[in-house]
Design an enzyme around this catalytic site. Structure first.
Site, short mmCIF file in Angstrom:
data_model
loop_
_atom_site.label_atom_id
_atom_site.label_comp_id
_atom_site.label_asym_id
_atom_site.label_seq_id
_atom_site.Cartn_x
_atom_site.Cartn_y
_atom_site.Cartn_z
CD GLU A 247 33.90 41.64 41.05
OE1 GLU A 247 34.50 41.04 40.13
OE2 GLU A 247 32.71 42.02 40.94
CB CYS A 281 41.35 40.33 38.16
SG CYS A 281 40.43 41.83 37.81
P1 NAD Z 1 44.52 38.00 48.55
O1 NAD Z 1 43.39 37.07 48.37
O2 NAD Z 1 45.80 37.47 49.02
O3 NAD Z 1 44.12 39.18 49.58
C1 NAD Z 1 42.90 39.87 49.46
C2 NAD Z 1 42.44 40.32 50.85
O4 NAD Z 1 42.18 39.18 51.67
C3 NAD Z 1 43.50 41.16 51.57
O5 NAD Z 1 42.84 42.23 52.21
C4 NAD Z 1 44.09 40.17 52.56
O6 NAD Z 1 44.62 40.76 53.71
C5 NAD Z 1 42.89 39.29 52.90
N1 NAD Z 1 43.28 37.92 53.33
C6 NAD Z 1 44.34 37.20 52.89
N2 NAD Z 1 44.34 35.97 53.47
C7 NAD Z 1 43.24 35.93 54.27
C8 NAD Z 1 42.69 34.92 55.13
N3 NAD Z 1 43.27 33.73 55.27
N4 NAD Z 1 41.55 35.22 55.81
C9 NAD Z 1 40.95 36.43 55.66
N5 NAD Z 1 41.45 37.42 54.88
C10 NAD Z 1 42.57 37.18 54.19
O7 NAD Z 1 44.68 38.76 47.13
P2 NAD Z 1 45.85 39.71 46.62
O8 NAD Z 1 47.09 38.92 46.43
O9 NAD Z 1 45.88 40.96 47.42
O10 NAD Z 1 45.26 40.12 45.19
C11 NAD Z 1 45.43 39.36 44.04
C12 NAD Z 1 44.15 38.64 43.66
O11 NAD Z 1 43.06 39.55 43.57
C13 NAD Z 1 44.28 38.02 42.27
O12 NAD Z 1 43.74 36.72 42.29
C14 NAD Z 1 43.44 38.94 41.41
O13 NAD Z 1 42.94 38.35 40.23
C15 NAD Z 1 42.35 39.32 42.34
N6 NAD Z 1 41.68 40.53 41.87
C16 NAD Z 1 40.41 40.43 41.36
C17 NAD Z 1 39.78 41.55 40.85
C18 NAD Z 1 38.38 41.47 40.29
O14 NAD Z 1 37.75 42.51 40.19
N7 NAD Z 1 37.90 40.31 39.90
C19 NAD Z 1 40.42 42.79 40.88
C20 NAD Z 1 41.71 42.85 41.41
C21 NAD Z 1 42.34 41.72 41.91
#
Ligand code: NAD
Length: 474
Positions: A247, A281
């Site tokens: 997602e 999102c």
């Molecule tokens: P992010 O991608 O920075 O982090 C998400 C998760 O990934 C966290 O648990 C983080 O610790 C982990 N992570 C970060 N870097 C990593 C790496 N290099 N390797 C492994 N794991 C890693 O996202 P965010 O800033 O927390 O959230 C915002 C994003 O989430 C936006 O793009 C938003 O659109 C999306 N989002 C999507 C939905 C959906 O249902 N489509 C819902 C909510 C948020």
């Protein structure tokens, strides 16, 4: 507050006893000390999930009952959970209370879906090779699931992912966003209180390094990830052939056609566009307005935007709180200023103070401005105009993303035409693109994700199909 890991039903410190301070966007105080899981902790959590999967047979009825109890416990603890969300995300009290209700709905819904997992039986005599067989196609739990969440809806995302996986009969190792471990940690307590057996829910905290250790662990059957496109891409490259439910982000197009109720459109787009300070999102980002409706719509929209009360999210009167970090606030305003340099006009906002970004409306952007072609994930609406519906659809679809889209129109034919042609996982008619329920599949086309969350569609993502050929003799 100290936040520890949960492995095999036990709260425990990380193996090297390392903790990190958690600071939220609302006050400068330290909110908690959060365990940073080591590779050894990750491995122990995965082993506990695998052992639980191999050892326990938990019936669909038992799984459903545990989820019903969890749904009720979430409601019983609504005030406490909402307060944690306010402090660690910066969501307003109203939004945080809303999140607790939708998180509870997710478990009520999944408690029902757990009872409906089904297959089909076919008569084998339809083909020569199988004429003496009955054939059953059944669905089985896939195995241990790795769930990883973003920061913007920290309770909801945990409840959706655990709910779908557990409904299917899969144990989970969950890693919340390092920005929001508090409310997810409480959710794990409530799952355990509701009767979740040891090993079925394991909780590891930490950042990218812990995430990478989870991606690289070969024992997960499925990944359920919510987050950015960038990390989604890293996940897919790391997990190889294993299936993942992703997602990711979007920059949702919302079309306002001529003849639409402009007051309704302005109210809906303001409410959805500035919810959680734009950190949603599926929120409306690109607002495509028919030329004939543009002037009237801008008047209505600016009236609504001026009325948005920005302030302390703990105040029940506040409509919009801060974004999660000051760095995000600076990045959001920087993108707006870049668009202004290339010719856009700022109709409202365009500034920030600390984590608080003013509700912003920008017009006359180029399609290659970052505020238009990337996901802004902040309180910014981007306006453009079109003459023909074809042009609006082409612009709406000219994005790498495709999570949700929306059209405001009173013309049924236009609504049907747009619904058919918009390339996104969902289309909303006469409301903004921020719309979701646990009953139905939610997810993205194109780079907005893979697979679907919600309803039986979501549960099936965590199952494996097996075919049984049952020979009954010639
Ligand atoms: P992010 O991608 O920075 O982090 C998400 C998760 O990934 C966290 O648990 C983080 O610790 C982990 N992570 C970060 N870097 C990593 C790496 N290099 N390797 C492994 N794991 C890693 O996202 P965010 O800033 O927390 O959230 C915002 C994003 O989430 C936006 O793009 C938003 O659109 C999306 N989002 C999507 C939905 C959906 O249902 N489509 C819902 C909510 C948020």
């Amino acid at each position: 507050m100290k936040i520890d890991l949960v492995i095999d039903g036990q709260r425990c410190a990380p193996s090297d006893n390392q903790y990190e301070p958690l600071i939220g966007p609302v006050t400068p105080d330290q909110l908690a000390e959060v365990a940073v899981a080591t590779h050894e902790d990750v491995q122990r959590a995965v082993s506990a999930a695998q052992a639980a999967f191999d050892r326990d047979r938990i019936t669909a009825k038992q799984r459903s009952d545990i989820m019903l109890r969890t749904a009720q416990l979430l409601l019983d603890h609504a005030d406490e959970l909402a307060d944690l969300i306010v402090m660690e995300v910066g969501k307003t009290l109203r939004e945080s209370r809303g999140e607790v209700k939708t998180a509870s709905d997710a478990f009520f819904s999944m408690a029902g879906e757990a009872l409906r997992i089904r297959g089909v039986t076919l008569d084998g005599d339809a083909t020569t090779a199988t004429k003496d067989f009955n054939i059953s196609v059944i669905r089985e739990a896939a195995g241990p699931v790795c769930a990883m969440t973003a920061y913007n809806a920290p309770l909801n995302q945990v409840c959706y992912k655990v709910g779908m996986a557990f409904a299917a009969g899969c144990p989970v190792v969950i890693k919340p966003s390092p920005f929001t471990p508090m409310v997810s940690s409480r959710a794990i307590d409530l799952l355990v209180e509701a009767g979740m057996p040891s090993g079925w829910i394991n909780f590891v905290t930490g950042g990218a390094e812990v995430g990478q250790a989870l991606f690289e662990n070969p024992h997960f059957a499925r990944y359920a990830f919510t987050g950015s496109r960038t990390v989604g891409d890293i996940l897919v490259r790391s997990v190889g052939l294993r299936r993942s439910l992703l997602e990711l982000g979007s920059n949702a197009p919302n079309i306002v056609h001529k003849g639409a109720d402009l007051g309704l459109a302005a109210r809906a787009l303001t409410s959805a566009g500035f919810a959680i300070a734009g950190q949603v999102c599926m929120r409306p980002q690109r607002i495509l307005v028919h030329e004939d409706a543009y002037d009237g719509f801008v008047v209505e929209l600016l009236k609504c935007v001026e009325a948005v009360k920005v302030g302390d999210p703990r105040d029940p009167e506040t409509d919009m709180g801060p974004v999660r970090t000051e760095a995000s606030a600076a990045r959001i305003v920087d993108w707006v200023k870049q668009a202004e340099h290339s010719g856009a006009r700022i109709l409202a906002g365009g500034t920030h103070e600390g984590c608080y970004v003013a509700p912003t409306v920008v017009a006359g952007v180029r399609t290659d401005d970052l505020v238009s072609c990337e996901e802004i994930f902040g309180p910014v609406l981007v306006l453009s105009t079109y003459r023909h519906l074809d042009d609006a659809i082409a612009e709406a679809n000219a994005s790498k993303y495709g999570l949700q889209s929306a059209i405001f129109t009173t013309d049924l034919h236009i609504a049907r035409e747009a619904t058919r042609r918009l390339r996104s996982g969902g289309v909303v008619i006469n409301n903004a693109s921020r719309m979701r329920t646990a009953l139905v599949p939610f997810g993205g086309a194109k780079d907005s994700g893979l697979g679907r969350e919600g309803g039986l569609w979501g549960v099936e993502e965590f199952t494996e199909v097996k075919v049984v050929y049952d020979y009954f003799g010639p």
